[in-house]
Design a protein around this motif. Sequence first.
Motif, short mmCIF file in Angstrom:
data_model
loop_
_atom_site.label_atom_id
_atom_site.label_comp_id
_atom_site.label_asym_id
_atom_site.label_seq_id
_atom_site.Cartn_x
_atom_site.Cartn_y
_atom_site.Cartn_z
N GLY A 127 41.67 45.22 48.38
CA GLY A 127 43.01 45.79 48.53
C GLY A 127 44.09 44.90 47.94
O GLY A 127 45.09 45.38 47.40
N LYS A 128 43.87 43.58 48.01
CA LYS A 128 44.87 42.62 47.54
C LYS A 128 44.97 42.59 46.02
O LYS A 128 46.06 42.44 45.46
CB LYS A 128 44.48 41.23 48.05
CG LYS A 128 45.50 40.13 47.74
CD LYS A 128 46.71 40.23 48.62
CE LYS A 128 47.62 39.02 48.43
NZ LYS A 128 48.88 39.13 49.22
N THR A 129 43.82 42.75 45.34
CA THR A 129 43.79 42.60 43.88
C THR A 129 44.64 43.63 43.15
O THR A 129 45.42 43.30 42.26
CB THR A 129 42.34 42.66 43.35
OG1 THR A 129 41.69 43.85 43.88
CG2 THR A 129 41.55 41.44 43.78
N GLN A 130 44.49 44.90 43.51
CA GLN A 130 45.23 45.95 42.80
C GLN A 130 46.06 46.83 43.74
O GLN A 130 46.70 47.77 43.28
CB GLN A 130 44.25 46.86 42.05
CG GLN A 130 43.30 46.14 41.12
CD GLN A 130 42.33 47.11 40.47
OE1 GLN A 130 42.71 47.90 39.60
NE2 GLN A 130 41.07 47.08 40.87
N GLU A 131 46.01 46.51 45.03
CA GLU A 131 46.64 47.33 46.07
C GLU A 131 46.07 48.75 46.06
O GLU A 131 46.76 49.72 46.37
CB GLU A 131 48.17 47.36 45.91
CG GLU A 131 48.81 46.00 46.17
CD GLU A 131 50.32 46.09 46.27
OE1 GLU A 131 50.88 47.19 46.09
OE2 GLU A 131 50.95 45.06 46.55
N LYS A 132 44.80 48.84 45.65
CA LYS A 132 44.10 50.12 45.70
C LYS A 132 42.59 49.87 45.57
O LYS A 132 42.15 48.78 45.25
CB LYS A 132 44.55 51.06 44.58
CG LYS A 132 44.15 50.60 43.18
CD LYS A 132 44.57 51.63 42.14
CE LYS A 132 44.10 51.21 40.75
NZ LYS A 132 44.47 52.20 39.70
N TYR A 133 41.80 50.90 45.87
CA TYR A 133 40.35 50.83 45.72
C TYR A 133 39.95 51.85 44.64
O TYR A 133 40.28 53.02 44.75
CB TYR A 133 39.63 51.19 47.03
CG TYR A 133 39.84 50.18 48.14
CD1 TYR A 133 38.84 49.27 48.48
CD2 TYR A 133 41.03 50.14 48.85
CE1 TYR A 133 39.02 48.35 49.49
CE2 TYR A 133 41.23 49.23 49.86
CZ TYR A 133 40.21 48.32 50.18
OH TYR A 133 40.41 47.41 51.19
N ASP A 134 39.24 51.37 43.61
CA ASP A 134 38.81 52.29 42.55
C ASP A 134 37.33 52.65 42.73
O ASP A 134 36.67 52.21 43.68
CB ASP A 134 39.06 51.69 41.16
CG ASP A 134 38.39 50.33 40.98
OD1 ASP A 134 37.36 50.06 41.64
OD2 ASP A 134 38.89 49.53 40.17
N LYS A 135 36.81 53.45 41.80
CA LYS A 135 35.42 53.93 41.90
C LYS A 135 34.41 52.79 41.86
O LYS A 135 33.38 52.83 42.54
CB LYS A 135 35.15 54.93 40.77
CG LYS A 135 35.85 56.27 40.96
CD LYS A 135 35.54 57.22 39.82
CE LYS A 135 36.09 58.63 40.11
NZ LYS A 135 37.55 58.62 40.31
N VAL A 169 32.98 56.07 49.97
CA VAL A 169 32.91 57.46 49.53
C VAL A 169 34.29 57.96 49.11
O VAL A 169 34.44 58.64 48.08
CB VAL A 169 32.34 58.37 50.65
CG1 VAL A 169 32.50 59.84 50.28
CG2 VAL A 169 30.88 58.04 50.90
N ALA A 170 35.31 57.62 49.89
CA ALA A 170 36.67 58.06 49.57
C ALA A 170 37.12 57.48 48.22
O ALA A 170 37.80 58.16 47.45
CB ALA A 170 37.63 57.63 50.68
N ALA A 171 36.74 56.23 47.94
CA ALA A 171 37.12 55.60 46.68
C ALA A 171 36.43 56.27 45.49
O ALA A 171 37.00 56.33 44.39
CB ALA A 171 36.77 54.11 46.71
N LEU A 172 35.23 56.78 45.71
CA LEU A 172 34.52 57.50 44.66
C LEU A 172 35.21 58.83 44.34
O LEU A 172 35.20 59.30 43.20
CB LEU A 172 33.07 57.77 45.07
CG LEU A 172 32.09 56.60 44.97
CD1 LEU A 172 30.70 57.02 45.45
CD2 LEU A 172 32.01 56.07 43.54
N LEU A 173 35.80 59.43 45.37
CA LEU A 173 36.44 60.74 45.21
C LEU A 173 37.85 60.63 44.63
O LEU A 173 38.39 61.60 44.09
CB LEU A 173 36.47 61.48 46.55
CG LEU A 173 35.09 61.80 47.16
CD1 LEU A 173 35.26 62.44 48.54
CD2 LEU A 173 34.30 62.72 46.24
#
Length: 313
Positions: free
Chosen positions: A284-292, A91-95
């Motif tokens: 997390g490893k691929t881009q060091e972030k979570y996208d939508k 949910v947080a990644a969607l926001l």
Amino acid sequence: MDFGIIIQFVLLIAGFVFLIKGSDLFVDGSSSVASLLKIPAIIIGLTIVAFGTSAPEAAVSITSSLSGNNGLAVGNVIGSNLFNILFVIGVAALLGNLLMEKSVLKKDLPILLGITLLLTIFIITDWNISAIEGIILLVILILYVFSLIRTAKKDNDVKTDKPKLTPQKSIIFIVIGLAGIILGGDLVVKSASAIAIAFGMSETLVGLTIVAIGTSLPEFVTSLNALKKGENQLVIGNVVGSNIFNILFVLGASSAISPIPVDSSLITDIVFMIIVTIICFIFGKTQEKYDKKEGIILIALFIAYMAFAILRN
């Protein structure tokens, strides 16, 4: 629906309210005491707040263990950890894009994966979490907290927050908070067990679903508040830290008090928890972030798991 079942659902909701509000009061009171003692803010966050957000799971699991409802105890931790990763992060990644802190990627996530595998070994060797194994988990927790504190001190973060409460109010908050946590845990365990029996559901299923989601609300609310403040990078750290505490503190304390027999049918859920933790690491490893897109995948996995858990019963 039978009137008695309605009462049990009301008691279940009341239990969750006591748990969540009790943990809030406990954290506020404990944080104020720590501030009065000039303990750095970062250490308060790494220890007291982490314990506080895991307090509902601890209260339910320890109460379940003492009352012999072991399916509820183990199912609660597994369900909570899955909910935290799949739903809270999803949910947080969607926001908003969630940034992955390097320290979480290099240290905390590998530790979470390691203790999840260790817990699996403890369980499948004899389908039981013994008192000795519980003590081992608690020792690892102590070492982990010590490592967090040592790292915080190395970073020279000596900022201390001003106490929000007077010493007298702090003690009152702690006492009332603990009372709420204990009462809430007792209400949740008893009402959830009654609901399970009434609907022919197993205590394990109730622990994996209803109880797990209810006791994970503090982590969910904390993550949403972090997003509102623009502190997106804190969300994953909060979730990973909570999952570590759930395994080491909640199951460690519960089994140290009373050994926990584990239903062999939980092997599917345990393996899925390992897979989900690995997915969390890969994303997390691929881009060091979570996208939508990754958020949608995590939520879809959560829905699929909930459907599987319910249909399997």
